[in-house]
Write an enzyme that holds these catalytic residues in place. Structure first.
Site, short mmCIF file in Angstrom:
data_model
loop_
_atom_site.label_atom_id
_atom_site.label_comp_id
_atom_site.label_asym_id
_atom_site.label_seq_id
_atom_site.Cartn_x
_atom_site.Cartn_y
_atom_site.Cartn_z
N SER A 103 0.82 -1.21 0.00
CA SER A 103 0.00 0.00 0.00
C SER A 103 0.86 1.26 0.00
O SER A 103 1.57 1.54 -0.95
CB SER A 103 -0.95 -0.03 1.20
OG SER A 103 -1.91 0.97 1.13
N ASP A 244 -2.38 6.36 -3.51
CA ASP A 244 -1.22 5.72 -2.89
C ASP A 244 -0.74 4.59 -3.77
O ASP A 244 -1.21 4.40 -4.89
CB ASP A 244 -1.54 5.27 -1.46
CG ASP A 244 -2.53 4.12 -1.41
OD1 ASP A 244 -3.31 3.96 -2.38
OD2 ASP A 244 -2.56 3.38 -0.41
N ASP A 246 -1.09 1.39 -4.02
CA ASP A 246 -2.00 0.40 -4.62
C ASP A 246 -3.35 1.02 -4.97
O ASP A 246 -4.29 0.30 -5.32
CB ASP A 246 -2.18 -0.81 -3.71
CG ASP A 246 -2.92 -0.51 -2.41
OD1 ASP A 246 -2.92 0.67 -2.00
OD2 ASP A 246 -3.50 -1.43 -1.83
#
Length: 449
Positions: A103, A244, A246
């Site tokens: 992430s 971000d 992902d």
């Protein structure tokens, strides 16, 4: 049973160190494959996607080997947002979806997120049953040679997600005339996000679209927005969109370069959907981190704010149980389950853009719906033990709560994904909140050494 590998958002850690090693990834594939491949007498499939981290090249083939050894066919889609993997898992009628990503963390970390056939993240119970076999895989019976799985790449996966995202935007609208800076964090959305905005006829200025394996989230994206905010002002853009690594998280900045967080975006969507008679549940679901200003704003328009523990999975679980269709986190995870089963930064951005197109006002007016209470969040890294168990820390927290009274609140917790203690304070008096948080941080730091 105490969790060893799974946290609040799958398995995460430093690449090539346990638990993010090729060996553990292989075991995840075998263990999850055992659980999902044993249902019914037919071929079973798993969709595997990733972001742009260097270590994805290590984790992806290890997972593939594990799943194929358990008799599951693997569909590889390459770099795509986390919500795209959830969508493709449902669309392809797969038994399981896997996203390889840490992430918003830096490139040194990586993670493994698992989705069920319905596109939702696996429950704690299912994760625990998989974890038992990761710890001890001696009982896993591998597939016979003739029943081994195959792996293949899905070449049009990006196009499928692009069309899926665009379908959430009203057909009567276009983004023509809007100049948009989009920062893709050198991550999973580096191709699909600018394409969606361009196909909807926005004037697109792209940032963070040159991933090299090392620069994901580095000085860019939703965790480092200064460059995007500056670019919006320099280009005279109408707004900036920051995703971000992902792309399940979204922050926006207005035409003045001022940041707009997830609380403000949820307030806008909830108010608009209420007006359109689209909102379900009588309010929204968020976490204990959301600002008290959001709660007051919703009360003023006869809506409620339901708070859960930190982590979008807990938000989604409450939404599903109680039929809410808007939820999320202050950090920018926004879940709109009319469209997606998990946080989707691009779809959330399109919902905000739809309101901007309709209202024909500056973003600074459209997206600023309440004045947030002063809020301070500081992190303290620790190596071992439990700093929160120290008597000095407990006393500092108790003293702070007494001083704040009904004019604020404290939230002190361990991170579910990193070895951090997060200390958050909120209240009417900014100076008092800062003083109390600093006192607690000081005691936690001393106890963590």
């Amino acid at each position: 049973m105490t969790r060893k590998y799974f946290g609040t958002d799958g398995i995460r850690g430093t690449a090539n160190q346990e638990p993010m090693t090729a060996e553990i990834a292989l075991r995840v594939g075998k263990s999850a494959g055992k659980k999902f491949a044993g249902r019914g007498n037919f071929r079973h499939r798993v969709v595997i996607g990733k972001d742009t981290r260097l270590s994805g090249y290590m984790v992806e083939p290890a997972l593939t080997a594990g799943f194929t050894s358990a008799g599951m066919d693997v569909i590889l889609v390459g770099p795509l947002p986390t919500p795209a993997i959830a969508m493709l898992t449902r669309s392809l009628r797969a038994d399981l979806g896997v996203m390889i990503s840490a992430s918003h963390n830096s490139f040194e970390d990586n993670g493994i997120k698992l989705f069920g056939p319905d596109g939702y993240k696996l429950s704690d119970e299912v994760e625990m049953s998989i974890e038992e076999d990761i710890i001890d895989d001696s009982n896993i019976v591998l597939a016979e040679p003739k029943l081994l799985g195959r792996a293949q790449r899905l070449d049009d996966a990006q196009g499928r997600y692009i069309e899926f995202a665009k379908s959430s935007f009203p057909r009567r609208q276009l983004l023509k005339g809007l100049k948009i800076v989009v920062d893709c964090a050198n991550g999973a959305a580096y191709k699909v996000a600018p394409t969606v905005l361009w196909e909807l006829e926005a004037d697109v200025i792209s940032m963070g679209v040159s991933p090299n394996g090392f620069n994901i989230n580095k000085d860019c994206g939703s965790t480092s927005t200064a460059a995007m905010c500056k670019r919006v002002v320099e280009e005279g853009a109408d707004l900036g969109i920051a995703l971000d690594g992902d792309a399940d998280r979204l922050l926006i900045c207005d035409e003045k370069g001022r940041l707009i967080d997830g609380d403000q975006l949820m307030a806008l969507i909830a108010k608009t959907w209420q007006q359109r008679d689209q909102l379900r549940g009588g309010g929204i679901v968020s976490t204990v981190m959301s600002n008290m200003g959001l709660e007051k704003f919703l009360e003023d328009i006869n809506l409620t704010l339901v708070r859960t523990g930190v982590g979008d999975r807990y938000v989604v679980e409450h939404m599903r149980r109680h039929d809410f269709n808007v939820g999320g986190e202050q950090s920018g995870h926004i879940v709109l389950n009319d469209y997606s089963t998990t946080g989707d930064g691009l779809i959330a951005a399109l919902q905000v853009l739809s309101v901007i197109v309709d209202e024909k006002k500056p973003v600074s007016e459209v997206c600023h719906n309440f004045e947030p209470y002063p809020q301070v969040l500081k992190n303290v890294r620790f190596k071992k033990g439990d700093p929160l168990a120290a008597e000095a820390v407990k006393k500092a927290i108790n003293d702070g709560e007494i001083r704040l009274g009904n004019e604020g609140r404290l939230l002190i917790r361990k991170s579910g994904t990193e070895p951090l203690i997060r200390v958050m304070g909120e209240g009417v008096n900014d100076d008092l909140v800062n003083e109390i948080v600093d006192n607690i941080v000081s005691e936690v730091t001393a106890s963590a050494e």
